[in-house]
Design an enzyme around this catalytic site. Structure first.
Site, PDB file in Angstrom:
ATOM      1  N   GLY A 104       7.141   1.334   8.453  1.00 25.10           N
ATOM      2  CA  GLY A 104       7.335   2.786   8.532  1.00 25.10           C
ATOM      3  C   GLY A 104       6.176   3.549   9.127  1.00 25.10           C
ATOM      4  O   GLY A 104       6.276   4.741   9.397  1.00 25.10           O
ATOM      5  N   GLY A 105       5.034   2.853   9.358  1.00 20.54           N
ATOM      6  CA  GLY A 105       3.821   3.562   9.750  1.00 20.54           C
ATOM      7  C   GLY A 105       3.624   3.692  11.245  1.00 20.54           C
ATOM      8  O   GLY A 105       4.040   2.841  12.033  1.00 20.54           O
ATOM      9  N   GLN A 179      13.932   3.892   5.543  1.00 19.83           N
ATOM     10  CA  GLN A 179      13.570   4.478   4.259  1.00 19.83           C
ATOM     11  C   GLN A 179      13.947   5.960   4.276  1.00 19.83           C
ATOM     12  O   GLN A 179      14.295   6.515   5.315  1.00 19.83           O
ATOM     13  CB  GLN A 179      12.091   4.253   3.947  1.00 19.83           C
ATOM     14  CG  GLN A 179      11.106   4.943   4.843  1.00 19.83           C
ATOM     15  CD  GLN A 179       9.664   4.565   4.502  1.00 19.83           C
ATOM     16  OE1 GLN A 179       8.981   3.980   5.317  1.00 19.83           O
ATOM     17  NE2 GLN A 179       9.180   4.920   3.336  1.00 19.83           N
ATOM     18  N   GLY A 211       6.586   6.763   1.022  1.00 20.88           N
ATOM     19  CA  GLY A 211       5.871   5.594   0.523  1.00 20.88           C
ATOM     20  C   GLY A 211       6.780   4.376   0.418  1.00 20.88           C
ATOM     21  O   GLY A 211       8.002   4.487   0.400  1.00 20.88           O
ATOM     22  N   HIS A 212       6.164   3.180   0.319  1.00 19.90           N
ATOM     23  CA  HIS A 212       6.988   1.964   0.333  1.00 19.90           C
ATOM     24  C   HIS A 212       7.725   1.696  -0.972  1.00 19.90           C
ATOM     25  O   HIS A 212       8.581   0.822  -1.043  1.00 19.90           O
ATOM     26  CB  HIS A 212       6.194   0.744   0.797  1.00 19.90           C
ATOM     27  CG  HIS A 212       4.790   0.647   0.262  1.00 19.90           C
ATOM     28  ND1 HIS A 212       4.498   0.667  -1.077  1.00 19.90           N
ATOM     29  CD2 HIS A 212       3.605   0.518   0.915  1.00 19.90           C
ATOM     30  CE1 HIS A 212       3.187   0.551  -1.238  1.00 19.90           C
ATOM     31  NE2 HIS A 212       2.613   0.468  -0.049  1.00 19.90           N
ATOM     32  N   LYS A 385      -6.308  -2.250   9.738  1.00 19.02           N
ATOM     33  CA  LYS A 385      -6.190  -0.797   9.529  1.00 19.02           C
ATOM     34  C   LYS A 385      -7.025  -0.009  10.541  1.00 19.02           C
ATOM     35  O   LYS A 385      -6.770   1.161  10.783  1.00 19.02           O
ATOM     36  CB  LYS A 385      -6.658  -0.423   8.110  1.00 19.02           C
ATOM     37  CG  LYS A 385      -5.925  -1.138   6.985  1.00 19.02           C
ATOM     38  CD  LYS A 385      -4.498  -0.660   6.856  1.00 19.02           C
ATOM     39  CE  LYS A 385      -3.781  -1.329   5.691  1.00 19.02           C
ATOM     40  NZ  LYS A 385      -2.323  -1.072   5.732  1.00 19.02           N
TER      41      LYS A 385
END
Length: 474
Positions: A104-105, A179, A211-212, A385
């Protein structure tokens, strides 16, 4: 005002606020096109439930006095799991598995547009390329049919689906689901910022993926959960798509499918030992008789230093999770998945302060039966990251085989070097421009770069014990 009077007053305020939010959400729903109406309604109903819980909860979500170290047998060493070996029928065991990647990011924190999973990380392979290669290798090696499921967000869905066509000839079935899409709320009024369902123009920043932890409801609502159960699948292996260490582990899978005590385990969380870099990571504790994930955001301020202590809380959550599909279905239908709310404050481009309500997938561990932590080697936690992480995975510290990265045998140290690249390297484009070629890092312990620095060809970065500096380059 008496305490009872104050409580009653607060309850009236809460009810009025819930009513105001309900009216705002109903207005937003009227703007949904007919083909999006049902999906939007599910999203907004989910948000309303989360908002209701947010208004009910007071103070930190954990009572620090109740936190205990988990019992010895509730976190098993990986070596013990591996020592059981593998059965002859490992192919039939693998056929009951589904790999789920959290996709999702966006790549914005690394200066990239579009989904983070489409950033090139090694030999021009993206995170998604490596994931597909890993699963295809499994399917070819064991003659199995392990599918890949991507949980996209409204931010990543369109771009991801375009790229999936290139894997049509790979031996991996790929499914996607989205999501939820929740409205951000004004920090002052606590009312939704969005005025309609669109997420373009003025509304671009009005929505967010929550959020996940949203995986359980979204997976269930998509219908894909039932489809996979109908195909005989029993477990999902869930991980972040940017964790290059999160590959399918046959020993953990076998432990789930053939539990030594005969009791099925519904949820496994892979944890690993904390280092200097992980003091803020969520940790597994015993809380009211159940395994519970405690995140730093839940810890009362007076106990934050204690939480960060490597001696008291020695492990942290890698977010590599193995979860029973039947258990997800049961708990979802009973509305029994309990996850703490994470309140995430943001400032929009125009300066408006908002909050978004989120949940974390690992927080549901306490809702499942016979949950277990497995203390895995650090190699199973290799997240990318930042460009500092990217430098490590692009270097000769790792070799690439069938989509999996493994530490080079030529590396004499057991740990990865600590790398901190300065602000000039934050964006991937700038980072690539500053390295003519990726340095040899086999003998590096620690690298800090600040300022306007570029690296030429054939650079070796090594420990230099006789110097004040941690590293020296030739």
């Amino acid at each position: 005002m008496s305490q009872d009077g104050a409580s009653q007053f607060q309850e009236v305020i809460r009810q009025e606020l819930e009513l105001s939010v309900k009216k705002e959400l109903e207005k937003i729903l009227t703007t949904a096109p007919s083909h999006e109406f049902e999906h939007t309604k599910k999203d907004l109903d989910g948000f309303r439930k989360l908002f209701h819980r947010f208004l009910q909860e007071k103070g930190p979500s954990v009572d620090w006095g109740k936190i205990q170290r988990p019992p010895e047998d509730s976190i098993q060493p990986y070596e013990k799991i591996k020592a059981r070996g593998l059965p002859d029928n490992i192919s039939s065991v693998l056929n009951k598995l589904v790999v789920v990647k959290l996709n999702g990011g966006l790549g914005t924190s690394m200066g990239c547009k579009g989904p983070k999973s489409l950033i090139g990380v090694r030999n021009e392979n993206t995170f998604l390329d490596l994931t597909v290669q890993q699963i295809e290798h499994l399917n070819k090696t064991y003659n199995t049919d392990v599918p890949l499921v991507l949980m996209n967000s409204f931010n990543t869905d369109e771009d991801t689906k375009k790229i999936l066509q290139k894997y049509n000839h790979c031996r991996v079935k790929i499914y996607t689901f989205n999501q939820s899409r929740y409205p951000r709320i004004n920090k002052e009024s606590l009312l939704p910022v969005a005025k309609d369902v669109s997420y373009s123009g003025e509304n671009t920043e009005a929505w967010y993926p929550p959020g996940h932890g949203d995986i359980y409801a979204s997976f269930y609502n998509s219908g894909l959960l039932d489809t996979l159960i109908g195909e005989g699948k029993e477990y999902i292996f869930v991980s972040n798509i940017d964790n290059l260490g999160a590959t399918v582990d046959l020993y953990i899978l076998n432990h789930l499918m053939n539990p030594p005590n005969g009791k099925p385990c519904e949820f496994v969380m892979e944890v690993t030992n904390k280092t200097r870099a992980d003091v803020k990571g969520g940790t597994l504790t015993q809380y009211e008789g159940k395994l519970r994930l405690v995140e730093i955001a839940q810890v009362p301020k007076a106990h934050v230093d204690e939480f960060k202590s490597v001696s008291k809380f020695k492990i942290f959550n890698t977010n590599n999770l193995w979860i029973s599909l039947a258990a997800v279905k049961r708990l979802q239908e009973q509305n029994a998945i309990d996850m703490e709310i994470i309140v995430n404050p943001k400032t929009l481009d125009g300066g408006l302060n908002v909050i978004q309500l989120e949940t974390a997938v690992g927080a549901a561990i306490k809702s499942f039966e016979n949950s277990l932590g497995i203390n895995v080697p650090r190699s199973r936690f290799l997240p990318v990251k930042t460009t500092s992480d990217l430098l490590l995975v692009m270097s000769n510290l790792y070799s690439l085989n069938a989509g999996s990265l493994t530490m080079s045998e030529k590396r004499e140290f057991p740990t990865v070097p600590l790398v901190k690249l300065g602000s000039s390297f934050t964006k991937v484009q700038d980072y690539l421009r500053r390295f003519e070629s990726i340095p040899d890092m086999l003998e590096l312990d620690h690298l800090t770069v600040s300022g306007d620095v570029t690296f030429g060809k054939n650079v070796s970065l090594k420990v230099c014990w006789n110097s004040y500096h941690h590293c020296k380059s030739w």
